[in-house]
Structure formats: C-alpha cells, structure tokens
Write a protein that holds these residues in place. Structure first.
Motif: not given
Length: 155
Positions: A40, A46, A104, A126
């Motif tokens: 993500l 990234t 994550y 996110d």
C-alpha cells in the motif's frame, strides 16, 4: 403482570439478543480483509505488509489486538509503561489511529513473535505509519533488538 406474560417478554428479548449477535458475527466476517498481504502507498512511500485485520483493542501505546492475528507488539518502538509519564498520550494516539480500522502489518521475518507470543510488526493504516508517527510525535523512543529484519533506526 402474570408469570406467563413476563416469560414471553423475556423470551422475545432473548431471541432478539441472539439474532443481533448472529447478525453481528456475519457483519464482522463480511468486513474482514480478504487480501492478507501486499503493498500500500502511504504518502509517497510504498510499503509491504504480510497480514491485515481490524484493530479491536488497544492495550497500550505499542500493543494492539488485531482480529484474525491476535496481540501485536509494535516493533522497534518503546512507549511509556502504565506507571510512566506519557502512557495515556501514547495509548490515546494509537486508539485514534487504529481502533476499529484495518491495520496492515509488516511482520518481522527474523523474529515474528516475542517471548509472550505477540506478533512483532510495523503497523500501518490506509493513511498512517503508526510506528513512525509514534516516534515523530515524541510518544515513543526507537527500541532496537536482534534478530530483526529491520535495521537499527529503520521504520
């Protein structure tokens, strides 16, 4: 009111409670993250993650409970203990960033768990790199240990 009416009312309440509990379980399962690993982009960076799930509890400033994963120790950061100054600030920060959201996890490949069975990982949402933001907001210190896939000071 007689006993029969009270029994019927209690049975209705019990049935509704059971129905809502079952519906909630189905909703939780439908909201689970199907893709458990990937990448993500946060800002212009990234990042890779190995697992993901909903943060269901924040235990302290660097320990969270993730549905489908269990307890997660945010690696490479040390936040104040419950008897130390700054504890509440760090915990509240992580609650605001993580609680109820999908997190994550970049799990440490060289030491995936600590001696207490907690998963060691860098956590992302996110929009946020939780471990890095704890350091940048002076709510935690860098805490390095070996073995680790992460280099000293790397978050």
């Amino acid at each position: 009111m007689n006993k029969k009416k009270i029994s019927i009312i209690l049975l209705i309440i019990f049935s509704i409670t059971i129905g809502l509990t079952i519906a909630n379980l189905f909703l939780e399962n439908s909201n689970s993250v199907e893709k458990k690993n990937g990448t993500l982009t946060i800002g212009n960076k990234t990042v890779h993650y190995d697992n993901a799930g909903k943060c269901v509890d924040v235990i302290d400033g660097n320990t969270i409970q993730v549905h489908g994963v269990g307890k997660v120790q945010l690696t490479q950061v040390k936040t104040p203990q419950s008897n130390e100054s700054g504890y509440s600030d760090a915990k509240k920060f992580v609650e605001n960033k993580c609680l109820g959201k999908t997190v994550y996890l970049n799990i440490d490949d060289k030491q995936p768990q600590d001696k207490y069975g907690r998963t060691l990982a860098i956590a992302y949402t996110d929009t946020d790199d939780i471990n890095r933001e704890l350091i940048e907001n002076k709510l935690a210190e860098i805490s390095y240990f070996e073995p680790s896939e992460f280099k000293k000071g790397e978050l």
